[in-house]
Design an enzyme around this catalytic site. Sequence first.
Site, PDB file in Angstrom:
ATOM      1  N   LYS A 228       0.857  -1.214   0.000  1.00 40.14           N
ATOM      2  CA  LYS A 228       0.000   0.000   0.000  1.00 40.14           C
ATOM      3  C   LYS A 228       0.876   1.241   0.000  1.00 40.14           C
ATOM      4  CE  LYS A 228       1.032   1.457   4.332  1.00 40.14           C
ATOM      5  NZ  LYS A 228       1.864   2.589   4.586  1.00 40.14           N
TER       6      LYS A 228
ATOM      7  N   ASP B  24      -1.789  -1.387  10.806  1.00 38.82           N
ATOM      8  CA  ASP B  24      -2.137  -1.409   9.379  1.00 38.82           C
ATOM      9  C   ASP B  24      -2.797  -2.728   8.952  1.00 38.82           C
ATOM     10  OD1 ASP B  24      -1.097   1.088   8.948  1.00 38.82           O
ATOM     11  OD2 ASP B  24       0.780   0.402   8.045  1.00 38.82           O
TER      12      ASP B  24
HETATM   13  P1  ATP Z   1       4.471  -0.266   7.677  1.00 33.70           P
HETATM   14  O1  ATP Z   1       4.301   0.469   6.383  1.00 33.70           O
HETATM   15  O2  ATP Z   1       3.215  -1.010   8.120  1.00 33.70           O
HETATM   16  O3  ATP Z   1       5.103   0.541   8.761  1.00 33.70           O
HETATM   17  P2  ATP Z   1       6.868  -1.411   6.663  1.00 33.70           P
HETATM   18  O4  ATP Z   1       6.620  -1.665   5.204  1.00 33.70           O
HETATM   19  O5  ATP Z   1       7.585  -0.164   6.992  1.00 33.70           O
HETATM   20  O6  ATP Z   1       5.497  -1.473   7.411  1.00 33.70           O
HETATM   21  P3  ATP Z   1       7.703  -4.145   7.035  1.00 33.70           P
HETATM   22  O7  ATP Z   1       8.200  -4.471   5.680  1.00 33.70           O
HETATM   23  O8  ATP Z   1       6.415  -4.709   7.435  1.00 33.70           O
HETATM   24  O9  ATP Z   1       7.704  -2.572   7.292  1.00 33.70           O
HETATM   25  O10 ATP Z   1       8.891  -4.588   8.048  1.00 33.70           O
HETATM   26  C1  ATP Z   1       9.090  -4.007   9.295  1.00 33.70           C
HETATM   27  C2  ATP Z   1       9.930  -4.954  10.163  1.00 33.70           C
HETATM   28  O11 ATP Z   1       9.190  -6.133  10.414  1.00 33.70           O
HETATM   29  C3  ATP Z   1      11.236  -5.382   9.535  1.00 33.70           C
HETATM   30  O12 ATP Z   1      12.261  -5.016  10.409  1.00 33.70           O
HETATM   31  C4  ATP Z   1      11.180  -6.890   9.402  1.00 33.70           C
HETATM   32  O13 ATP Z   1      12.338  -7.565   9.866  1.00 33.70           O
HETATM   33  C5  ATP Z   1      10.005  -7.310  10.289  1.00 33.70           C
HETATM   34  N1  ATP Z   1       9.155  -8.332   9.647  1.00 33.70           N
HETATM   35  C6  ATP Z   1       8.531  -9.316  10.278  1.00 33.70           C
HETATM   36  N2  ATP Z   1       7.807 -10.067   9.450  1.00 33.70           N
HETATM   37  C7  ATP Z   1       7.954  -9.549   8.228  1.00 33.70           C
HETATM   38  C8  ATP Z   1       7.432  -9.892   6.948  1.00 33.70           C
HETATM   39  N3  ATP Z   1       6.608 -10.938   6.773  1.00 33.70           N
HETATM   40  N4  ATP Z   1       7.778  -9.121   5.909  1.00 33.70           N
HETATM   41  C9  ATP Z   1       8.586  -8.046   6.087  1.00 33.70           C
HETATM   42  N5  ATP Z   1       9.112  -7.691   7.265  1.00 33.70           N
HETATM   43  C10 ATP Z   1       8.804  -8.423   8.344  1.00 33.70           C
END
Ligand code: ATP
Length: 292
Positions: free
Chosen positions: A11, A137
Site C-alpha cells: 500500500k 495497518d
Molecule cells: P508499515 O508500512 O506497516 O510501517 P513497513 O513496510 O515499513 O510497514 P515491514 O516491511 O512490514 O515494514 O517490516 C518491518 C519490520 O518487520 C522489519 O524489520 C522486518 O524484519 C520485520 N518483519 C517481520 N515479518 C515480516 C514480513 N513478513 N515481511 C517483512 N518484514 C517483516
Amino acid sequence: MGTIETKAYAKINLALDVTGVRDDGYHMVKMVMQTLSLHDRLFITETDDDRISVSTNLPFLPTGKANLVYLAASVFREKTGLTKGVHISLNKHIPVAAGLAGGSSDAAAVLKGMNTLFNTGLSNDELKDIALRLGADVPYCLIGGTVLCEGIGEELTPLRNAPYANVILVKPKVSVSTKHIYEKLELNENSDHPDVDSMIKAISDGNYVGVSSKVKNILEPVTASEYPEIKEIEQMLRENGADCAAMSGSGPTVFGLFTDREVAQKAFFKFKEDGKYARNVFLTGYKYNINL
Ligand code: ATP
C-alpha cells in the site's frame, strides 16, 4: 493435506495525518490508503504435525515469532483453538521496512488464508480483531482498496476507487523503524497537516488532479531530516514527469504518481539506469480489489 496460494499487496498513503496521541501512547491517524499491484506471494500448507514453520526467499528475514506471518498463524490458532500445523512459504517482493506495509499485508493474508484453508468460519469482524492485535495497518490490509483509516488505524471507511495512477516506487538504501519516526514527530501549531478532507472530496469526485495536488504525509519532514535523499528522489520523480511525489508511511520509500504509462515507463528506466537506485525501483499501479 491442502495448500492455499494467496497474495499480499503493498500500500501507499495518498495522505497521512497524525491528529494526536492517546494516553496509552498510540498515535491517532487520519490517512487515505491505496493498495498497489506489487505483492508478495504466500503458500500456506496444512502439515501433519502441530508446528508452525516459515520459509522465505529473503535470508535476512526471521522465520520464527519475529516474522509477522508466524505471529499471525500463532494468534489465529490461539483464537480458533486450531491445533493443526501449518507451513508458510513466503515469497517477498515488497521491500522490507519500507513504509509499504509488506509485513502487515503478509499477516492479513495469513489470517484470511488460514480461515479458508481450515474452514474455521471467523467473521470479518473477528478477523479484524485479531488483525489489530498484530499491527495498526493489518485491519486495512484485510480489505484493501482506497480506504480512509482513522483511530489508530482500525476505523475503516472504504472510499470510491481513487482515479487510477501508474506508480513508481523508489526505496532509498536505508531501512526505517516506524516506531522511531512516530516517536520523533512533534505536533504543534506549526505542524503542516495534509488536507485529508479535500483529498476525500477529490476522490469522491473522481478528480485525479485534485487528488494529486493533495498528496502529503506529515511524517515526511521527520524521516527526511535523517535521510535527505528522500527529497532528492521526489525532485527527480517530478523532473521525470510525475504529477506528484511523496513519502509512503514512515518511509523511506518515495512514490510518484503518473497518469501517462509511457511517461512512467521512461522515468522507471531512468531510475533503473541510475547506479544509486537501480535495484530499488518498481513500476506498479493501483489495485482496487485484492480478492480478484
Ligand atoms: P508499515 O508500512 O506497516 O510501517 P513497513 O513496510 O515499513 O510497514 P515491514 O516491511 O512490514 O515494514 O517490516 C518491518 C519490520 O518487520 C522489519 O524489520 C522486518 O524484519 C520485520 N518483519 C517481520 N515479518 C515480516 C514480513 N513478513 N515481511 C517483512 N518484514 C517483516
